[in-house]
Design a protein around this motif. Structure first.
Motif, PDB file in Angstrom:
ATOM      1  N   VAL A  61      11.294   2.642  -9.566  1.00 30.54           N
ATOM      2  CA  VAL A  61      10.965   3.795 -10.396  1.00 30.54           C
ATOM      3  C   VAL A  61      11.977   3.868 -11.541  1.00 30.54           C
ATOM      4  O   VAL A  61      13.172   3.684 -11.327  1.00 30.54           O
ATOM      5  N   ARG A  62      11.479   4.117 -12.746  1.00 33.28           N
ATOM      6  CA  ARG A  62      12.377   4.096 -13.910  1.00 33.28           C
ATOM      7  C   ARG A  62      13.303   5.296 -13.953  1.00 33.28           C
ATOM      8  O   ARG A  62      14.446   5.193 -14.385  1.00 33.28           O
ATOM      9  N   GLU A  63      12.801   6.456 -13.515  1.00 33.52           N
ATOM     10  CA  GLU A  63      13.627   7.662 -13.607  1.00 33.52           C
ATOM     11  C   GLU A  63      14.486   7.838 -12.369  1.00 33.52           C
ATOM     12  O   GLU A  63      13.978   7.933 -11.255  1.00 33.52           O
ATOM     13  N   LEU A 122       0.612  10.021 -19.760  1.00 34.67           N
ATOM     14  CA  LEU A 122       0.262   9.732 -18.365  1.00 34.67           C
ATOM     15  C   LEU A 122       1.325   8.826 -17.729  1.00 34.67           C
ATOM     16  O   LEU A 122       2.001   8.061 -18.417  1.00 34.67           O
ATOM     17  N   TRP A 123       1.423   8.922 -16.441  1.00 37.43           N
ATOM     18  CA  TRP A 123       2.312   8.043 -15.675  1.00 37.43           C
ATOM     19  C   TRP A 123       1.703   6.649 -15.625  1.00 37.43           C
ATOM     20  O   TRP A 123       0.525   6.502 -15.283  1.00 37.43           O
ATOM     21  N   LEU A 124       2.498   5.644 -15.961  1.00 33.65           N
ATOM     22  CA  LEU A 124       2.012   4.266 -15.861  1.00 33.65           C
ATOM     23  C   LEU A 124       2.681   3.557 -14.691  1.00 33.65           C
ATOM     24  O   LEU A 124       3.906   3.391 -14.645  1.00 33.65           O
ATOM     25  N   HIS A 125       1.856   3.155 -13.755  1.00 33.48           N
ATOM     26  CA  HIS A 125       2.331   2.354 -12.632  1.00 33.48           C
ATOM     27  C   HIS A 125       1.821   0.930 -12.794  1.00 33.48           C
ATOM     28  O   HIS A 125       0.668   0.724 -13.186  1.00 33.48           O
ATOM     29  N   ALA A 166       0.848  -1.201   0.000  1.00 26.99           N
ATOM     30  CA  ALA A 166       0.000   0.000   0.000  1.00 26.99           C
ATOM     31  C   ALA A 166       0.881   1.248   0.000  1.00 26.99           C
ATOM     32  O   ALA A 166       0.597   2.221  -0.723  1.00 26.99           O
ATOM     33  N   ILE A 167       1.929   1.228   0.795  1.00 28.93           N
ATOM     34  CA  ILE A 167       2.830   2.382   0.827  1.00 28.93           C
ATOM     35  C   ILE A 167       3.616   2.465  -0.494  1.00 28.93           C
ATOM     36  O   ILE A 167       3.842   3.565  -1.016  1.00 28.93           O
ATOM     37  N   SER A 168       3.991   1.337  -1.044  1.00 28.50           N
ATOM     38  CA  SER A 168       4.680   1.371  -2.341  1.00 28.50           C
ATOM     39  C   SER A 168       3.786   1.998  -3.406  1.00 28.50           C
ATOM     40  O   SER A 168       4.243   2.823  -4.204  1.00 28.50           O
ATOM     41  N   ASN A 169       2.532   1.600  -3.413  1.00 22.47           N
ATOM     42  CA  ASN A 169       1.607   2.205  -4.375  1.00 22.47           C
ATOM     43  C   ASN A 169       1.442   3.699  -4.124  1.00 22.47           C
ATOM     44  O   ASN A 169       1.354   4.498  -5.064  1.00 22.47           O
ATOM     45  N   MET A 170       1.437   4.080  -2.857  1.00 20.78           N
ATOM     46  CA  MET A 170       1.328   5.505  -2.521  1.00 20.78           C
ATOM     47  C   MET A 170       2.541   6.267  -3.067  1.00 20.78           C
ATOM     48  O   MET A 170       2.404   7.372  -3.608  1.00 20.78           O
ATOM     49  N   TYR A 171       3.714   5.666  -2.934  1.00 21.48           N
ATOM     50  CA  TYR A 171       4.909   6.297  -3.514  1.00 21.48           C
ATOM     51  C   TYR A 171       4.722   6.557  -5.006  1.00 21.48           C
ATOM     52  O   TYR A 171       5.144   7.590  -5.523  1.00 21.48           O
ATOM     53  N   SER A 172       4.128   5.591  -5.700  1.00 18.70           N
ATOM     54  CA  SER A 172       4.022   5.741  -7.157  1.00 18.70           C
ATOM     55  C   SER A 172       3.182   6.967  -7.506  1.00 18.70           C
ATOM     56  O   SER A 172       3.513   7.715  -8.434  1.00 18.70           O
ATOM     57  N   VAL A 173       2.114   7.176  -6.747  1.00 18.28           N
ATOM     58  CA  VAL A 173       1.251   8.335  -7.031  1.00 18.28           C
ATOM     59  C   VAL A 173       1.989   9.636  -6.685  1.00 18.28           C
ATOM     60  O   VAL A 173       1.935  10.620  -7.434  1.00 18.28           O
ATOM     61  N   MET A 174       2.724   9.608  -5.573  1.00 13.91           N
ATOM     62  CA  MET A 174       3.487  10.800  -5.177  1.00 13.91           C
ATOM     63  C   MET A 174       4.523  11.180  -6.224  1.00 13.91           C
ATOM     64  O   MET A 174       4.718  12.357  -6.541  1.00 13.91           O
ATOM     65  N   ASN A 234       6.420   3.388 -15.678  1.00 11.43           N
ATOM     66  CA  ASN A 234       7.239   4.392 -14.999  1.00 11.43           C
ATOM     67  C   ASN A 234       7.595   3.956 -13.582  1.00 11.43           C
ATOM     68  O   ASN A 234       8.611   4.384 -13.034  1.00 11.43           O
ATOM     69  N   SER A 235       6.719   3.139 -13.001  1.00 12.33           N
ATOM     70  CA  SER A 235       7.002   2.646 -11.656  1.00 12.33           C
ATOM     71  C   SER A 235       6.317   1.302 -11.464  1.00 12.33           C
ATOM     72  O   SER A 235       5.346   0.987 -12.154  1.00 12.33           O
ATOM     73  N   VAL A 236       6.876   0.536 -10.557  1.00 12.67           N
ATOM     74  CA  VAL A 236       6.382  -0.821 -10.318  1.00 12.67           C
ATOM     75  C   VAL A 236       6.405  -1.098  -8.807  1.00 12.67           C
ATOM     76  O   VAL A 236       7.385  -0.789  -8.139  1.00 12.67           O
ATOM     77  N   THR A 237       5.323  -1.675  -8.308  1.00 12.52           N
ATOM     78  CA  THR A 237       5.316  -2.240  -6.950  1.00 12.52           C
ATOM     79  C   THR A 237       5.499  -3.746  -7.082  1.00 12.52           C
ATOM     80  O   THR A 237       4.854  -4.380  -7.920  1.00 12.52           O
ATOM     81  N   TRP A 238       6.353  -4.298  -6.248  1.00 11.12           N
ATOM     82  CA  TRP A 238       6.640  -5.732  -6.324  1.00 11.12           C
ATOM     83  C   TRP A 238       6.964  -6.192  -4.902  1.00 11.12           C
ATOM     84  O   TRP A 238       7.942  -5.743  -4.325  1.00 11.12           O
ATOM     85  N   ASN A 239       6.126  -7.073  -4.363  1.00 11.76           N
ATOM     86  CA  ASN A 239       6.304  -7.535  -2.982  1.00 11.76           C
ATOM     87  C   ASN A 239       6.911  -8.936  -2.921  1.00 11.76           C
ATOM     88  O   ASN A 239       6.168  -9.928  -3.011  1.00 11.76           O
ATOM     89  N   PRO A 240       8.186  -9.037  -2.703  1.00 14.92           N
ATOM     90  CA  PRO A 240       8.761 -10.378  -2.518  1.00 14.92           C
ATOM     91  C   PRO A 240       8.138 -11.133  -1.342  1.00 14.92           C
ATOM     92  O   PRO A 240       8.200 -12.352  -1.289  1.00 14.92           O
TER      93      PRO A 240
END
Lengths: 584, 584
Positions: free
Chosen positions: A408-410, A358-361, A243-251, A387-393
């Motif tokens: 994050v790609r950039e 648009l940003w693609l997460h 959830a926090i990783s996804n929040m980072y992507s929006v930020m 542009n960004s990916v959440t991935w939970n090992p």
């Protein structure tokens, strides 16, 4: 009680010896052995209780001295002692004077409790849980009282508390625990967590976590390579969950397009909208609420019958939003939805994101693990365009909780988005290269060390080990799907083979099988899964999740991520559902 | 090598026996003993290498059988075996067939590494760290390579990796590690973390974390009582650190006054401003940026010479903001600032908040622990008037990282602010009272179990144990303050005895002592602390933080939160600063 033995065999032939002492009860066992673990020299001391203390300490002293002489490094093999913990307290442990021995004995006693728990976790003859209602546990079980008091408890009581905590808990590593996306107990990961706790440090600076910071950097780069970003370039962090990783992507998306929001707030931006599927994880909507977009500005996209975003609906909603004067900012594509395990068509979505800038997460919290499998990674085709990916090992890859990456790609954008340049922590005039300090990229200050267990598992299993794990879990879910798709009393929630390990189905008790479809049947069916689940938990035999979805009444969602699961466990689940649900 | 012994003494006199087996090298030691840990019956088997395998297994088998017969519960005492890990891999561990023995042996080997590390942590003859630059560690130290590969490594290599990870890390529990607000290694807390990792579960539902959820609830209630809220009512959560806890406070304040922001976004609210001291933690400003207020809308308050907010400045800035058309929302008062350890005057600030109807948050991440001390809690007088409080037991109370609480006076507001009602997780039709499910109150989905170590420490130390710890740390810092306040070569950054354990000072090398005050001296002095710190780290003897603050050049900030610290360690630090800094 009658036998007094003292046997000592120690001939120091090699220089590279470590010392081994096992102190058991009032008896000492000592073994000095080669550091290579292959030299067989041993020393054994055995003293009975009825020896006088003087004699004992003299003999023990002699042994200790001898063992010491044979020591060639300063590591010690631990000593196991029968210890009376009823008169020992926390204050007697290190750093107390003479606290070393009770400390080691206490920790070994805890380890015994834990290793027994580990054993039982994998033992199918044990229950998954011993269910109690909150009020029962709160009232206090025999000898187990949750209340805190002013005065200290003895270490004996603390050990009892440890045992009871595990006893009344849930064995999430049990081969028949299927309740969550995170399950299983990986031994290497467990060892990694024990070490992490012992190191007890913080990821914010290289200064106090040099090894962990570098491990994080290397591992995240490897993950970016696997995603397919050129040279693994970009940036990333481990965060406290998906959830926090996804929040980072929006930020980060907001910072990319409207960097002035960081300083001036959302009033500096136009009315921004985010897009995500109606099947996506609720954390995207939550991020919209938290970050000040508002959850009504998180626009939900329609999915097909199998839970995958319909790209045309995305484009239509982008156009619609623009016409209303909103500014589309961000699209989330889910790689492995929570309930159906669906993979949104990333390439089609990426085309639209490129077209409208648009940003693609990609939220691959659950499905990201499939990138490790040559057989299954095609399901995430196009992820390299994100542009960004959440991935939970900690989900599909079996890493202990918590281990979630935001990638994050950039390069540099996490820093730009989050840095506050706190002088007391991130001094520019340190003696080392301070670009290794990660703290200012995070929304946290202190950050837990989530990397080590994962790094250690990767070392121990290799990339191929993760691949085998993924492939095996998917095979098991295919087995389940094939077993029930035409079985009497089952209806699948969606047609066709699942993309992930999620198998969603209704169990229809005999009493409902001939009932005509309609509201009455729906209402009755809605109550079946909760009833079966409640009985499962009371019996403690297995656990599986259920939920409604859209207009579909409660159904079971079976998932496999635990490497201990076998076909027999799948069979067991089905039998158990039928046993418990037959008379409903 | 010459001695063959087999000694067996076991008479089953009691029914409550557990089994103990210690398998060392090619020798077996077995001890069956009373569960009460006080009965002295023991069984000892000793077999030398030169026994034939057949004979050995027969004898061992006999012992095992006998031990089994004496067992009265199903727990086993662990066996220690000399194991060749060079041919074992992760795939040989549980759940592998016959994986139990290698699993236990591997974990015991890890525990030996960890207990040795624990021992050394408290040993003043060992270094705090063995410093290496990033490029050195990245190039690979002897036998320690951070790179990940496709193929698995042997468990022997994994054990080497564990040793090396600790070797090149920083001993944050060492009595001479003073670098951060979080330091020390509490043995009970450590045991708690080991157990938490083994349980490997998630706080989001009672269903899978029944005991932990209740422990969290009881402990947070106790903390609210200590804050002074009537009956300990209110709400709270453990979050992944103080920065996130502070962020929660801002979110909840926004929800209280402008609940429509959750749905409609910041555009539904007027231009809101937040107030916090210029000495406060940067996470308040970060929260402003993240949540869409913008960091320029976080207004910094002036402090007195000792770093405490000047209440009149707060009131002036509230009035000023209102005149400009902004809407004041939230005031943060810090209880224990990061650098000076200052306590803002909470009562005075609370008066102003009441007058203007503002949310009052107290950031007691660092200073909250003083609430446990009857002697020192007056420094937080007025905290019971706060609407929310951040309090990190992982700082001053010595709990292992991470353990941070956000506590809110109004019940239900966390739920109102954050709930998204995800059907797949928070089913209303469960068989237990679902108000115990905490997940929907959090901004996280999965949430790490941070409570257990803290609960266990509280049990083991009692409330009075925490009080003693706090009082002792403050005494030590008073000792340091008295030692250096008039000592040649030292200047205090602020006058008077510090409120918290923070002692801030410049060390003035002899070469600067007679230099007139002015830019040159300032520039030179600015470089002193970084140089001494760099040398300390190279030597590995101690670690202490430094930073500039406002117009003050780099100074040392000494803090004490580690229960292992003694006056001699304080003396050591001073001697070390003088030794390293004398010739600068």
């Amino acid at each position: 009680m009658l036998c007094v033995h003292f046997c000592f065999i120690g001939i120091c032939l090699v220089t590279n010896l470590s010392k081994r002492l096992v102190l058991a009860g009032d008896a000492w066992y000592g073994v000095a052995h080669g550091c290579t673990r292959k030299l067989g020299m041993k020393i054994c001391g055995f003293l009975q209780k009825n020896n006088s203390l003087d004699e004992k300490s003299r003999m023990v002293g002699a042994f200790k001295e001898s063992a010491k002489n044979q020591m060639c490094d300063n590591s010690e093999r631990f000593m196991r002692a029968e210890t009376d913990f009823s008169n020992l307290f926390a204050r007697d442990l290190l750093p107390a004077k003479n606290g070393e021995e009770p400390t080691i004995q206490f920790l070994l006693e805890v380890v015994e409790i834990l290793t027994n728990y580990v054993r039982k976790t994998f033992d199918r003859s044990t229950k998954v849980l011993d269910f109690h209602h909150p009020h029962q546990l709160l009232e206090g079980m025999e000898g187990f009282n949750l209340e805190l008091s002013d005065q200290p408890e003895s270490l004996e009581q603390i050990l009892v508390d440890c045992r009871d905590t595990l006893k009344y808990g849930v064995r999430t590593g049990h081969p028949r625990f299927f309740n969550q996306l995170s399950s299983g107990l990986d031994i290497i990961g467990l060892a990694g967590e024990w070490l992490t706790s012992t190191a007890n440090t913080n990821m914010f600076t290289y200064e106090i976590a040099p090894v962990f910071v570098l491990m994080e950097q290397l591992t995240l780069k490897k993950m970016r390579e696997i995603i397919g970003w050129p040279n693994g370039d970009g940036d990333a962090l481990f965060s406290p969950g998906g959830a926090i990783s996804n929040m980072y992507s929006v930020m980060v998306a907001r910072y990319k397009y409207f960097p002035e929001v960081k300083t001036k707030g959302m009033s500096a931006a136009p009315r921004l909208v985010l897009f995500t599927s109606e099947h996506s994880h609720y954390s995207i909507k939550k991020a919209g609420a938290v970050l000040g977009f508002g959850k009504e500005n998180v626009i939900l996209l329609k999915t097909d019958e199998r839970g995958r975003v319909i790209p045309a609906d995305l484009e239509a909603k982008i156009i619609d939003a623009k016409q209303k004067g909103y500014v589309p900012l961000f699209v989330n594509a889910t790689a492995g939805t929570t309930v159906y395990g669906a993979f949104d068509p990333i390439n089609d979505i990426a085309d639209i994101c490129e077209k409208y800038n648009l940003w693609l997460h990609v939220d691959g919290a659950w499905g990201g693990g499939l990138l490790m499998s040559r057989k299954h990674r095609h399901k995430l085709n196009g992820i390299e365009r994100a542009n960004s990916v959440t991935w939970n090992p900690h989900k599909m890859m079996g890493v202990p909780l918590q281990c979630s990456a935001i990638l994050v790609r950039e390069k540099g954008i996490l820093q730009g988005c989050n840095s506050m340049c706190a002088g007391y922590l991130f001094q520019p005039d340190k003696q080392y290269d301070v670009t290794y300090d990660t703290g200012d990229k995070a929304i946290q200050c202190g950050r837990h060390v989530d990397i080590f267990k994962f790094w250690l598992m990767w070392k121990a299993k290799g990339t191929i080990g993760f691949e085998q794990h993924i492939d095996r879990c998917l095979e098991l879910s295919e087995y389940l799907y094939n077993k029930i798709k035409n079985r009497e009393g089952y209806e699948m929630v969606f047609e066709g083979q699942p993309q992930h390990t999620n198998v969603c189905f209704w169990y229809i008790p005999p009493s409902l099988r001939s009932m005509p479809h309609g509201d009455e049947r729906r209402e009755k069916l809605h109550r079946v899964a909760p009833k079966i689940k409640a009985m499962m938990m009371e019996c403690g035999t297995t656990m599986v999740g259920y939920q409604p979805q859209g207009d579909k009444v409660n159904f079971f969602r079976m998932v496999v991520s635990n490497h201990a699961v076998t076909k027999s466990d799948i069979d067991f689940l089905i039998n158990e559902i039928e046993r418990l649900g037959h008379d409903l």
